[in-house]
Scaffold this motif. Structure first.
Motif, PDB file in Angstrom:
ATOM      1  N   TYR A  99       1.483   3.639  27.008  1.00  0.00           N
ATOM      2  CA  TYR A  99       1.686   2.217  26.794  1.00  0.00           C
ATOM      3  C   TYR A  99       1.014   1.712  25.507  1.00  0.00           C
ATOM      4  CZ  TYR A  99       2.077   2.662  31.957  1.00  0.00           C
ATOM      5  OH  TYR A  99       2.579   2.915  33.198  1.00  0.00           O
ATOM      6  N   LEU A 100       2.122   0.983  25.107  1.00  0.00           N
ATOM      7  CA  LEU A 100       1.871   0.502  23.635  1.00  0.00           C
ATOM      8  C   LEU A 100       0.818  -0.525  23.620  1.00  0.00           C
ATOM      9  CD1 LEU A 100       5.256   0.934  22.089  1.00  0.00           C
ATOM     10  CD2 LEU A 100       3.479   2.747  21.965  1.00  0.00           C
ATOM     11  N   PHE A 109      -1.021  -2.401  20.571  1.00  0.00           N
ATOM     12  CA  PHE A 109      -2.259  -2.137  19.873  1.00  0.00           C
ATOM     13  C   PHE A 109      -1.935  -1.990  18.424  1.00  0.00           C
ATOM     14  CE2 PHE A 109      -3.265  -0.048  23.988  1.00  0.00           C
ATOM     15  CZ  PHE A 109      -4.313  -0.800  24.245  1.00  0.00           C
ATOM     16  N   VAL A 110      -0.756  -1.385  18.149  1.00  0.00           N
ATOM     17  CA  VAL A 110      -0.557  -1.381  16.573  1.00  0.00           C
ATOM     18  C   VAL A 110       1.129  -1.728  16.432  1.00  0.00           C
ATOM     19  CG1 VAL A 110      -2.488   0.343  15.939  1.00  0.00           C
ATOM     20  CG2 VAL A 110      -0.123   1.055  16.689  1.00  0.00           C
ATOM     21  N   SER A 111       1.416  -2.097  15.318  1.00  0.00           N
ATOM     22  CA  SER A 111       2.868  -1.906  14.964  1.00  0.00           C
ATOM     23  C   SER A 111       3.029  -1.430  13.595  1.00  0.00           C
ATOM     24  CB  SER A 111       3.174  -3.500  14.767  1.00  0.00           C
ATOM     25  OG  SER A 111       3.101  -4.432  15.898  1.00  0.00           O
ATOM     26  N   THR A 117      -7.945   1.944  11.363  1.00  0.00           N
ATOM     27  CA  THR A 117      -9.348   2.654  10.815  1.00  0.00           C
ATOM     28  C   THR A 117      -9.285   3.783  11.995  1.00  0.00           C
ATOM     29  OG1 THR A 117     -10.569   0.990  12.418  1.00  0.00           O
ATOM     30  CG2 THR A 117     -10.294   0.814   9.910  1.00  0.00           C
ATOM     31  N   LYS A 118     -10.142   4.889  11.470  1.00  0.00           N
ATOM     32  CA  LYS A 118     -10.414   5.924  12.481  1.00  0.00           C
ATOM     33  C   LYS A 118     -11.044   5.579  13.481  1.00  0.00           C
ATOM     34  CE  LYS A 118     -12.654  10.423  12.294  1.00  0.00           C
ATOM     35  NZ  LYS A 118     -13.172  11.366  11.453  1.00  0.00           N
ATOM     36  N   GLY A 119     -10.590   5.978  14.816  1.00  0.00           N
ATOM     37  CA  GLY A 119     -10.974   5.831  16.218  1.00  0.00           C
ATOM     38  C   GLY A 119     -10.514   4.510  16.709  1.00  0.00           C
ATOM     39  N   GLN A 120      -9.924   3.852  16.085  1.00  0.00           N
ATOM     40  CA  GLN A 120      -9.059   2.658  16.428  1.00  0.00           C
ATOM     41  C   GLN A 120      -8.033   2.977  17.387  1.00  0.00           C
ATOM     42  OE1 GLN A 120      -7.362  -0.167  13.576  1.00  0.00           O
ATOM     43  NE2 GLN A 120      -5.794  -1.188  15.142  1.00  0.00           N
TER      44      GLN A 120
END
Length: 163
Positions: A99-100, A109-111, A117-120
């Motif tokens: 699931y995006l 969440f992201v495009s 960042t690390k952990g995102q």
């Protein structure tokens, strides 16, 4: 591998939920696929050719001498270096549904082009009714999203590319 072993593997493969199966041993190669082109090609060490046809539900077994001009299984399109986005691929840590976004009515969440960042959280994978977040392994920029929303993903499948 003799024909009875191949028939046994075919029966087990046909009864399973697997879509593809490959086996290599001592120069012999066996590729099974339930995708559009249902065929099985085995390459024996000896130059013998034998064809066994099976029921319509079972793929055809065709041990043949390796032919360099014809691929054994339909190959997926290979991206040329010019087409391939740059960066490291984040692979799926488990089998499930990707699931995006956190909810159907929420943004992703992201495009592509987003700085992470690390952990995102990049996306979530649902497995056995549990939502598992897939974190970014490093800081960077998302150069490519390799899956669609609600796509079934396997372990090790590329999900996102980060540069």
């Amino acid at each position: 591998m003799n024909i009875s072993e191949i028939k046994d593997l075919l029966a087990q493969f046909d009864a399973s939920t697997l879509r593809e199966f490959s086996y290599k041993n001592n120069g012999e190669e066996l590729n099974l696929s339930k995708n559009q082109t249902s065929s099985v090609v085995a390459t024996p060490v000896a130059p013998a050719v034998e064809v066994v046809t099976a029921t319509p539900q079972t793929p055809v077994v065709a041990p043949v001498v390796e032919a360099p001009a014809t691929p054994a299984v339909a190959a997926e399109p290979v991206a040329t270096p010019a087409q391939e986005a740059e960066g490291d691929v984040v692979e799926s840590p488990l089998v499930g549904v990707a699931y995006l976004s956190p909810a159907p009515d929420k943004p992703a969440f992201v495009s592509v082009g987003d700085k992470v960042t690390k952990g995102q959280t990049l996306l979530i994978i649902e497995a056995m009714k549990v939502m598992n977040e897939v974190p970014a392994p490093k800081d960077g920029v998302v150069t490519e999203i390799l899956v669609n929303n609600e796509e079934m993903v396997e372990f090790g499948k590329g999900l996102v590319r980060i540069k």
